[in-house]
Motif scaffolding. Structure first.
Motif, mmCIF file in Angstrom:
data_model
loop_
_atom_site.group_PDB
_atom_site.id
_atom_site.type_symbol
_atom_site.label_atom_id
_atom_site.label_comp_id
_atom_site.label_asym_id
_atom_site.label_seq_id
_atom_site.Cartn_x
_atom_site.Cartn_y
_atom_site.Cartn_z
ATOM 1 N N PHE A 1 0.807 -1.217 0.000
ATOM 2 C CA PHE A 1 0.000 0.000 0.000
ATOM 3 C C PHE A 1 0.843 1.272 0.000
ATOM 4 C CE2 PHE A 1 -2.970 -3.134 1.717
ATOM 5 C CZ PHE A 1 -4.119 -2.843 1.002
ATOM 6 N N SER A 2 2.032 1.242 0.600
ATOM 7 C CA SER A 2 2.801 2.481 0.730
ATOM 8 C C SER A 2 4.197 2.174 1.251
ATOM 9 C CB SER A 2 2.092 3.432 1.705
ATOM 10 O OG SER A 2 2.869 4.595 1.945
ATOM 11 N N ILE A 3 5.130 3.080 0.987
ATOM 12 C CA ILE A 3 6.451 2.989 1.605
ATOM 13 C C ILE A 3 6.437 3.618 2.997
ATOM 14 C CG2 ILE A 3 7.652 3.043 -0.612
ATOM 15 C CD1 ILE A 3 8.439 5.981 0.081
ATOM 16 N N GLY B 1 5.331 -0.457 8.830
ATOM 17 C CA GLY B 1 5.386 -0.916 10.212
ATOM 18 C C GLY B 1 4.524 -2.134 10.475
ATOM 19 N N ASN B 2 3.639 -2.451 9.544
ATOM 20 C CA ASN B 2 2.737 -3.591 9.668
ATOM 21 C C ASN B 2 3.203 -4.772 8.814
ATOM 22 O OD1 ASN B 2 -0.413 -4.695 8.729
ATOM 23 N ND2 ASN B 2 0.085 -4.457 10.890
ATOM 24 N N THR B 3 4.498 -4.746 8.414
ATOM 25 C CA THR B 3 5.066 -5.808 7.583
ATOM 26 C C THR B 3 6.294 -6.409 8.272
ATOM 27 O OG1 THR B 3 6.662 -4.441 6.351
ATOM 28 C CG2 THR B 3 4.370 -4.464 5.554
ATOM 29 N N GLU B 4 6.876 -7.411 7.644
ATOM 30 C CA GLU B 4 8.077 -8.061 8.172
ATOM 31 C C GLU B 4 9.288 -7.140 8.163
ATOM 32 O OE1 GLU B 4 8.968 -11.273 9.442
ATOM 33 O OE2 GLU B 4 6.822 -11.157 9.858
ATOM 34 N N ILE B 5 9.262 -6.137 7.273
ATOM 35 C CA ILE B 5 10.446 -5.286 7.093
ATOM 36 C C ILE B 5 10.190 -3.922 7.730
ATOM 37 C CG2 ILE B 5 9.732 -4.593 4.774
ATOM 38 C CD1 ILE B 5 12.728 -4.703 3.988
ATOM 39 N N SER B 6 10.002 -3.926 9.059
ATOM 40 C CA SER B 6 9.554 -2.732 9.782
ATOM 41 C C SER B 6 10.665 -1.995 10.514
ATOM 42 C CB SER B 6 8.472 -3.123 10.790
ATOM 43 O OG SER B 6 8.989 -4.040 11.746
ATOM 44 N N SER C 1 3.750 3.876 15.590
ATOM 45 C CA SER C 1 3.203 3.721 14.236
ATOM 46 C C SER C 1 2.742 2.294 13.998
ATOM 47 C CB SER C 1 4.251 4.101 13.187
ATOM 48 O OG SER C 1 4.539 5.476 13.228
ATOM 49 N N LYS C 2 3.542 1.330 14.458
ATOM 50 C CA LYS C 2 3.182 -0.074 14.282
ATOM 51 C C LYS C 2 1.844 -0.393 14.949
ATOM 52 C CE LYS C 2 8.003 -1.652 14.211
ATOM 53 N NZ LYS C 2 9.005 -2.501 14.888
ATOM 54 N N ASP C 3 1.620 0.190 16.106
ATOM 55 C CA ASP C 3 0.417 -0.123 16.885
ATOM 56 C C ASP C 3 -0.865 0.441 16.281
ATOM 57 O OD1 ASP C 3 1.995 -1.444 18.696
ATOM 58 O OD2 ASP C 3 2.099 0.229 20.120
ATOM 59 N N LYS D 1 13.956 -14.078 -3.684
ATOM 60 C CA LYS D 1 13.495 -13.959 -2.306
ATOM 61 C C LYS D 1 12.286 -13.025 -2.228
ATOM 62 C CE LYS D 1 18.245 -14.482 -0.576
ATOM 63 N NZ LYS D 1 19.338 -13.837 0.173
ATOM 64 N N PRO D 2 11.484 -13.149 -1.166
ATOM 65 C CA PRO D 2 10.382 -12.197 -0.993
ATOM 66 C C PRO D 2 10.911 -10.793 -0.735
ATOM 67 C CG PRO D 2 10.158 -14.126 0.452
ATOM 68 C CD PRO D 2 11.536 -14.181 -0.115
ATOM 69 N N VAL D 3 10.234 -9.778 -1.261
ATOM 70 C CA VAL D 3 10.597 -8.396 -0.965
ATOM 71 C C VAL D 3 10.462 -8.129 0.528
ATOM 72 C CG1 VAL D 3 9.936 -5.973 -1.262
ATOM 73 C CG2 VAL D 3 10.101 -7.475 -3.254
ATOM 74 N N PHE D 4 9.343 -8.587 1.104
ATOM 75 C CA PHE D 4 9.083 -8.331 2.524
ATOM 76 C C PHE D 4 9.657 -9.476 3.356
ATOM 77 C CE2 PHE D 4 5.901 -5.733 0.405
ATOM 78 C CZ PHE D 4 6.071 -4.530 1.074
ATOM 79 N N ARG D 5 10.907 -9.296 3.769
ATOM 80 C CA ARG D 5 11.570 -10.271 4.636
ATOM 81 C C ARG D 5 12.389 -9.492 5.666
ATOM 82 N NH1 ARG D 5 14.476 -9.937 -0.181
ATOM 83 N NH2 ARG D 5 16.760 -9.773 0.059
#
Length: 435
Positions: A149-151, A157-162, A169-171, A428-432
Motif C-alpha cells: 500500500f505504501s512505503i 510498520g505492519n510488515t516483516e520489514i519494519s 506507528s506499528k500499533d 526472495k520475498p521483498v518483505f523479509r
C-alpha cells in the motif's frame, strides 16, 4: 538462446556499490530475478525491451504494471513532446491541472475533488491522513492479503520489514482478511473502542471479490462511521477505465490511482468525497490538513500523458481494456494447459484475475529456475502484466517458451536437480526481515 549478460553483470556490480539494493525500486532488485538475467534496460518499444547487451525480450512486467498501452507508445509520446515546448513547471498552477481534475471527476465514481502527486505512496498516505482528520480517530485497518500500500510508516510498520518504524506507528495499523466479511467485523469489534479512522483495501488484487463482499464492506464502514479507501493504484484503469469500483459497482469515500494512469509516466491521484477532500483545501473553517504539496505534482507533460491515456482507454467501447483481459486469459489458459500436459499441477499454476494473472510455484527454487529458462528464450517475467501492445507474436513466443521452460522444470523435479540446474540463488520475498 540468450545467455550473454556481460555488460549487465558489470552494471550489476556498479549499481550494487552505489545504490542500496542495486535499484531504486525493490521489485527491480537482483534478489527478485535469476542470476542469469539482464540487469539494465536500454529501451522499450511496444511490449518488447532491449538490454545493455543487445538482448531482446518480450516484457511481461511492463514497468511494474504501469505501462498499459505499450513502451514509447506514440500518441502519448507525441503529446508529451508538444507540451515540453511550453515548459513543465511554473510559479502558479497550469490550466491543465483543472482540466485533468475535471476529467477524473467525470471518469471515476468516487471522485468529487482531486489532488495529483507523483507516486502511489503519496496518494495512499494522504488518504489515510485525511481519514484520520475527518474522523478524529487513528486506527487504520488494512487488508492483509494484499501485498503493498505504501512505503510510509503506517503500512511498512505492519510488515516483516519494519526496521526504523516507531512502535507507536506499528500499533496504529491492524489487519483483516480479503473476501472474509467476518474477519473485518471481528477486527472492527476488537479495535472499535480505540477509534478506527479507515479501512484501506484494493477492491481486487490477486482474486476477485465474492458476490456481495465489497458492498458488505461499504455498508459496515457507513454504519460504523469509518472512511472506506479503495487503493486503485494498480487496479484503476487496468480493470476498467472507470476503475475497479465501477466494474464491481461499489463506491468508496476516497480512492487512489497511479500506475497505468499515464502509461508509465509519473503521476498519481487522490480522489474522493468533497466533504473529506476539502479538509486539505483553504476554503473551510475547520482545522487545516496539510495534504499533498508536491513541487512536481503538476508537471504539465505528465498531466498531458494522463489526459491522453484516459482518452485512449475510453475509445472504441473500451477496446484496450477488452484486449488486456483477453490476452491475460490466453496466457493463463496456455500455461495451465502445458502444466497439465506435463503433470506439474502439484508444483505450479497460473492463477488470479485475467487482466493481471500471477504464477504459483511450490517453492522459490522452482520459480527461479522457470524464470531463468524463460529468459533464455527471450521472455522476461515476474508475473503477467498484459498490455495493449502484447499481440500475436508476443503471445506465441511466450507460449513456446512456456513449453520449453516447463519441460526443463519437469525434468529437474523428476531427477531432483532443481538446485543443480539453477545458476545462482533463488529469488526472495521483498518483505523479509533479514537479507
Amino acid at each position: 538462446m540468450i545467455t550473454n549478460f556481460t555488460k549487465s553483470n558489470e552494471l550489476r556490480k556498479k549499481a550494487s556499490r552505489l545504490i542500496p539494493g542495486g535499484a531504486h525500486t525493490y521489485s527491480k532488485g537482483d534478489d527478485q530475478f535469476p542470476e542469469l538475467s539482464p540487469h539494465s534496460i536500454i529501451s522499450g518499444k511496444g511490449s518488447r525491451i532491449i538490454d545493455v547487451d543487445g538482448n531482446e525480450f518480450v516484457d511481461w512486467g511492463m514497468g511494474l504494471t504501469s505501462v498499459l498501452l505499450g513502451h514509447a507508445y506514440e500518441p502519448i509520446i507525441d503529446v508529451i513532446k508538444k507540451e515540453l515546448d511550453n515548459g513543465v513547471n511554473f510559479i502558479r498552477p497550469s490550466f491543465i491541472e483543472a482540466e485533468l481534475a475535471e476529467i477524473m471527476c467525470n471518469q471515476i465514481p468516487s471522485a468529487q475533488m482531486v489532488k495529483f502527486a507523483k507516486n502511489g505512496s503519496n496518494a495512499t498516505t494522504s488518504a489515510v491522513k485525511l481519514a484520520r482528520a475527518f474522523t478524529g480517530k487513528e486506527i487504520v485497518l488494512r487488508c492483509f492479503d494484499q501485498p503493498f500500500f505504501s512505503i510510509d510508516d503506517w503500512f511498512i510498520g505492519n510488515t516483516e520489514i519494519s526496521s526504523g518504524v516507531t512502535q507507536g506507528s506499528k500499533d496504529k495499523t491492524k489487519n483483516f482478511k480479503y473476501n472474509d466479511i467476518k474477519s473485518l467485523e471481528d477486527t472492527i469489534s476488537l479495535y472499535k473502542d480505540n477509534g478506527i479512522a479507515c479501512v484501506i483495501m484494493e477492491p481486487a488484487s490477486t482474486e476477485e471479490p465474492i458476490d456481495g463482499y465489497l458492498q458488505a464492506v461499504r455498508d459496515i464502514c457507513t454504519k460504523e462511521d469509518i472512511v472506506l479507501i479503495f487503493d486503485e493504484v494498480v487496479s484503476g484503469f487496468r480493470f476498467h477505465p472507470k476503475g475497479a469500483q465501477y466494474l464491481y459497482g461499489v463506491t468508496p469515500d476516497l480512492s487512489t490511482f497511479g500506475k497505468t494512469m499515464a502509461n508509465g509516466y509519473s503521476i498519481s491521484a487522490l480522489v474522493g468525497k468533497k466533504e473529506i477532500m476539502e479538509l486539505g483545501g483553504i476554503e473551510h473553517d475547520k482545522e487545516r490538513v496539510f495534504l499533498l504539496s508536491t513541487t512536481y505534482g503538476g508537471e504539465t507533460h505528465h498531466l498531458r500523458a494522463a489526459q491522453k491515456t484516459i482518452e485512449i482507454l475510453n475509445n472504441n467501447d473500451y477496446e484496450v481494456t477488452k484486449h488486456v483481459w483477453s490476452v491475460g486469459k490466453q496466457i493463463k489458459d496456455a500455461y495451465n494447459y502445458t502444466v497439465k500436459e506435463l503433470g506439474l499441477e502439484k508444483h505450479t499454476s497460473m492463477q488470479g484475475i485475467d487482466c493481471r494473472p500471477y504464477f504459483y510455484f511450490k517453492d522459490n527454487y522452482m520459480r527461479t529456475l522457470f524464470a531463468q529458462e524463460m529468459i533464455k528464450h527471450g521472455v522476461l517475467i515476474q508475473g503477467i502484466v498484459p498490455s495493449y501492445s502484447h499481440n500475436k507474436s508476443e503471445i506465441n513466443q511466450t507460449m513456446d517458451a512456456f513449453e520449453k521452460s516447463l519441460k526443463v522444470l519437469a525434468y529437474a523435479i523428476e531427477s531432483k536437480k532443481i538446485k543443480e540446474l539453477l545458476i545462482g540463488q533463488a529469488v526472495k520475498p521483498v518483505f523479509r526481515k533479514y537479507n
